[in-house]
Write an enzyme that holds these catalytic residues in place. Structure first.
Site, PDB file in Angstrom:
ATOM      1  N   GLY A  12       0.851  -1.202   0.000  1.00 38.76           N
ATOM      2  CA  GLY A  12       0.000   0.000   0.000  1.00 38.76           C
ATOM      3  C   GLY A  12       0.876   1.237   0.000  1.00 38.76           C
ATOM      4  CB  THR A  13       0.545   4.439   1.845  1.00 44.56           C
ATOM      5  OG1 THR A  13      -0.843   4.504   1.545  1.00 44.56           O
ATOM      6  CG2 THR A  13       1.141   5.821   1.780  1.00 44.56           C
ATOM      7  N   GLY A  15       4.419   0.377   1.632  1.00 43.00           N
ATOM      8  CA  GLY A  15       5.031  -0.690   0.836  1.00 43.00           C
ATOM      9  C   GLY A  15       5.373  -0.200  -0.567  1.00 43.00           C
ATOM     10  CB  VAL A 132       8.593   5.675  16.754  1.00 40.73           C
ATOM     11  CG1 VAL A 132       8.460   6.935  17.606  1.00 40.73           C
ATOM     12  CG2 VAL A 132       8.228   4.448  17.572  1.00 40.73           C
ATOM     13  N   GLY A 134       7.399   8.046  11.709  1.00 35.69           N
ATOM     14  CA  GLY A 134       7.600   7.889  10.256  1.00 35.69           C
ATOM     15  C   GLY A 134       9.049   7.973   9.822  1.00 35.69           C
ATOM     16  CE  LYS A 205       2.917   6.981  15.222  1.00 31.55           C
ATOM     17  NZ  LYS A 205       2.252   8.099  14.543  1.00 31.55           N
TER      18      LYS A 205
HETATM   19  N1  HSE Z   1      -1.886   8.209  11.535  1.00 28.49           N
HETATM   20  C1  HSE Z   1      -0.553   8.593  11.898  1.00 28.49           C
HETATM   21  C2  HSE Z   1      -0.456  10.107  11.980  1.00 28.49           C
HETATM   22  C3  HSE Z   1       0.499   8.152  10.931  1.00 28.49           C
HETATM   23  O1  HSE Z   1      -1.437  10.815  11.740  1.00 28.49           O
HETATM   24  O2  HSE Z   1       0.602  10.590  12.340  1.00 28.49           O
HETATM   25  C4  HSE Z   1       0.875   6.744  11.117  1.00 28.49           C
HETATM   26  O3  HSE Z   1       1.307   6.493  12.407  1.00 28.49           O
END
Ligand code: HSE
EC number: 1.1.1.3
Length: 438
Positions: A12-13, A15, A132, A134, A205
């Site tokens: 998906g996004t 991957g 954690v 991104g 996280k």
């Molecule tokens: N949904 C999360 C956010 C991204 O808005 O930061 C993935 O952890």
């Protein structure tokens, strides 16, 4: 050149981003890793999409288990998310002696202890940088770069969706519910935004960072979690008038009595860099005793930013795969947590912080004196105060008080007494406040 063979679960996004970046930067990544990193098999429910994205170059299947048991796969990248299939797939991959890279914060925060124990027994790597914040290499920083320090606290804006919503509420003076709709339209918030707006994603996280920072096992049920759904734009405005921004902050702190792990809307002085992290961006401040505060900023989500972390983990696997477990960076930064694993996690009533209080009071003599006496009787010191004039035709005024640090249960007792005053109308709004300067 040798090659590290990757089985990708989910294209998906993240991957898709992982496939694209690995393909685009393959030559440079290989020179850094010392071997070629090659996706050899992809599993996805959407076979057509998987075929399209991999351009017919890679074997594609909808059977996750066929990848985690494939003898030709060295490392499994789990990007399915969720608890059930992802957990089964990871444990099966470990059982089959494969290293694992995952972006699954919910799974690591809730089942990490079991997963790391299984991985240790098999001598395989489980890497989770992408779980954690991104694209921000915060796991690397905490586990390696700051290894000399006693970590004192970690504070993070670690959910982009809520930070986008709070930024819009502040910039446009809008209500939470109006901005949520906009965030969904723009594709920031999920169709079911509960994990984001109730602070659960941030709590996952934070739990992971707390475990690494303080040498404790995962214990997600002890994380205090409060989202932004009840936050009123009026409080964001009043906070701003007093020199503060309101952020959904994940805060974990080692105090004298134990460890605090909490996510909630928080006032932060506007002069702090982290108070100025806006939109969907993430940032984490780590305070180490030697280094002082350090700040990490970047994209906390998104296709290629998150892929950047996934691929960093793959390169670590490539570099470390032939080492023994003792020679590797430990999963949660410590080879031995016997001295710290039982450190108590403090319930929210025992945490210490400063507070923002807002109350609606009859505009008549003596009311402020009654309120300040209640605070003074409990040794709660006032830092700042502001009264808003009643609007035309109103007989009640908003009173806002900022306090110095006290224990939460003490503040709750004071609030109960304030709410019982005949001159106070309704509930007192309480927000926590962090100076983040020492
Ligand atoms: N949904 C999360 C956010 C991204 O808005 O930061 C993935 O952890």
């Amino acid at each position: 050149m040798k090659s590290l063979k990757v089985g990708l679960l989910g294209i998906g996004t993240v991957g898709g981003g992982t496939y694209a970046v690995l393909t685009r930067n393959q030559e440079e990544i290989s020179r850094r890793a010392g071997c070629k990193i090659e996706i050899v098999k992809v599993a996805d429910r959407n076979l057509e999409l998987a075929k399209k994205l991999t351009n017919g170059q890679v074997e594609v299947t909808d059977d996750v288990m066929s990848i985690v048991t494939d003898p030709n796969v060295d490392v499994v990248v789990e990007l399915i998310g969720g608890y059930t299939l992802a957990k089964d797939a990871i444990l099966k991959a470990i059982e089959h002696g494969k290293h694992v890279v995952t972006a699954n914060k919910a799974l690591i925060a809730t089942h990490g202890n079991e997963i790391f124990a299984a991985a240790k027994a098999k001598g395989v790597i489980v890497a989770f940088e992408a779980a954690v914040a991104g694209g921000i290499p915060i796991i690397k920083a905490l586990r390696e770069g700051l290894v000399a320090n006693k970590i004192e606290w970690i504070a993070g804006i670690i959910n982009g969706t809520t930070n986008f919503i709070l930024t819009e509420m502040r910039d446009k003076g809008l209500a939470f519910s109006d901005v949520l709709g906009e965030a969904q339209r723009l594709g920031y918030a999920e169709a079911d935004p509960t994990f984001d707006v109730e602070g659960i994603d941030a709590a996952h996280k934070l739990m992971i960072m707390s475990a690494i920072g303080f040498g404790i096992p995962m214990q997600f049920d002890k994380v205090y979690t409060e989202g932004i759904t009840k936050l009123e734009s009026k409080d964001i405005r009043y906070a701003e008038e007093l020199g503060y921004r309101v952020k959904l902050l994940g805060m974990t702190k080692h105090s004298a009595n134990g460890i605090e792990i909490r996510v909630h809307p928080t006032l932060i002085p506007e002069k702090r860099l982290i108070a100025n992290v806006n939109g969907a961006m993430n940032a984490v401040v780590v305070k180490g005793d030697a280094v002082g505060p350090t700040l990490y900023y970047g994209a906390g989500a998104g296709s290629e930013p998150t892929a950047s972390s996934v691929i960093a983990d793959l390169v670590d696997v490539a570099r470390m795969q032939n080492t023994s477990i003792q020679d590797r960076v430990p999963y949660l930064a410590y080879h031995d947590i016997s001295a710290t694993e039982n450190t108590p996690i403090l319930p929210i009533s025992e945490i210490s912080t400063a507070y923002y209080l807002r109350m609606r009071a009859s505009d008549k003599p003596g009311v402020l004196a009654e309120v300040t006496k209640i605070l003074g009787d409990r040794q709660i010191s006032i830092d700042a105060m502001m009264q808003k004039e009643p609007q035309d035709g109103e007989t009640e005024a908003d009173i806002v008080i900022l306090t110095h640090i006290t224990v939460e249960k003490n503040m709750n007792a004071a609030i109960q007494a304030i709410e019982a005053l005949p001159a106070i109308d309704g509930a007192v709004v309480k927000l926590r406040m962090e100076e983040l300067n020492k």
